[in-house]
Enzyme design. Structure first.
Site, PDB file in Angstrom:
ATOM      1  N   ASP A 176       0.780  -1.224  -0.434  1.00  0.00           N
ATOM      2  CA  ASP A 176       0.142  -0.043  -0.008  1.00  0.00           C
ATOM      3  C   ASP A 176       1.343   1.528  -0.109  1.00  0.00           C
ATOM      4  O   ASP A 176       2.109   0.760   0.054  1.00  0.00           O
ATOM      5  CB  ASP A 176      -1.106  -0.111   1.213  1.00  0.00           C
ATOM      6  N   HIS A 218       3.835  -2.349   2.891  1.00  0.00           N
ATOM      7  CA  HIS A 218       3.981  -0.953   2.565  1.00  0.00           C
ATOM      8  C   HIS A 218       4.694  -0.922   2.186  1.00  0.00           C
ATOM      9  O   HIS A 218       6.577  -1.144   2.610  1.00  0.00           O
ATOM     10  CB  HIS A 218       3.377   0.432   4.126  1.00  0.00           C
TER      11      HIS A 218
END
Length: 298
Positions: free
Chosen positions: A97, A241
């Site tokens: 992400d 992430h």
């Protein structure tokens, strides 16, 4: 005269033999028309079936190659926490992400490439705008890409703001990479601030996760790895992430995460591949209910 009469009689008889009865001709014409109509319907059905088969085959092939970022129709508008697969299929989806992000996204891509793994990247629109070449690289190397809103805001958004956050990001992803996506992940997993509801109304598949690395809190590498495996299971979706801040711990932990999954017999899939696998299995189950794809209290 007798010869002439005989000739005329013979000609009339021959004409009667050659010319069919009018009612027979009409019946035959009606039968032929019915057969023709049935043939047209049958041909059209076969054409439609062939088109559907070709489209399904193309979509599946594209998903397998990692060139598509599209969830199958049964998942559009659904919230997905993990893949619901038959026992024995040990696959896992790595998702990343908040990118694209300077340095970190490239480092993650390098690791995935070295291990021949395809992942799924949920990108922030303004980061795609700032680092378009990284977004292009994600797609060029066969990874799937999804929408993670434009600003990554958590607060409540009215319909106009939610529309902008989703549509503007999807449009820029397409303009930058040539890929249209219907994968959406709400920032922070928040489902009640307006943006997820809008994405669902537009038939996006809402992709959540079943295993959270908590890497945004910058744990030590061992703790980050343990976080991933605490809830890891076949068909799972791992949250990592590559952007949004300092992700050096994620980069350091990623090779070990990959190694441990492989030691446990897992293979890696993108989100579209995972959902396509589930879709194929569900099609084999008579009267399977679409509601089975909505899982989790998000």
């Amino acid at each position: 005269m007798a010869l002439l009469a005989l000739s005329a009689t013979f000609s009339i008889s021959l004409m009667l033999l050659i010319k069919p009865d009018a009612s027979d001709a009409q019946n035959k014409q009606t039968i032929d028309m019915n057969n023709l109509s049935a043939a047209k319907v049958g041909t059209q059905q076969r054409i439609e079936e062939l088109k559907a088969t070709m489209l399904t085959s193309w979509e599946e092939e594209a998903n397998i190659k990692g060139l598509a970022s599209v969830a199958p129709p049964r998942f559009q508008g659904a919230t997905i926490k993990s893949g619901n697969l038959s026992k024995g299929k040990k696959v896992i989806a790595l998702t990343f992400d908040d990118g694209p992000w300077p340095e970190t996204t490239s480092q993650v891509l390098d690791i995935l490439k070295a291990n021949n793994i395809k992942g799924t990247f949920f990108v922030v629109g303004q980061n795609v705008k700032n680092y378009p070449n990284l977004a292009k690289r994600v797609v060029a190397e066969g990874h799937s890409i999804g929408n993670h809103t434009w600003h990554h805001w958590y607060h409540y958004m009215n319909p106009q703001a939610a529309t902008y956050e989703v549509d503007h990001t999807t449009n820029l992803i397409y303009q930058t990479t040539g890929v249209k996506t219907n994968l959406f992940r709400p920032p922070g997993g928040i489902m009640h601030n307006g943006v997820a509801a809008y994405a669902r109304s537009r038939k996006y598949a809402i992709i959540m996760w079943s295993s959270d690395s908590l890497d945004y809190s910058r744990p030590t590498v061992p703790n980050l790895v343990n976080n991933v495996f605490r809830n890891a299971e076949p068909g799972g979706i791992v949250l990592l992430h590559d952007g949004g801040g300092n992700r050096s711990q994620t980069v350091k932990a990623l090779p070990e995460i990959i190694s441990r999954f492989r030691q446990q017999g897992y293979s890696f899939v993108t989100i579209p591949e995972l959902l396509t696998m589930e879709d194929k299995e569900q099609r084999l189950i008579p009267h399977s209910a679409p509601s089975t794809v909505t899982r989790g209290n998000y």
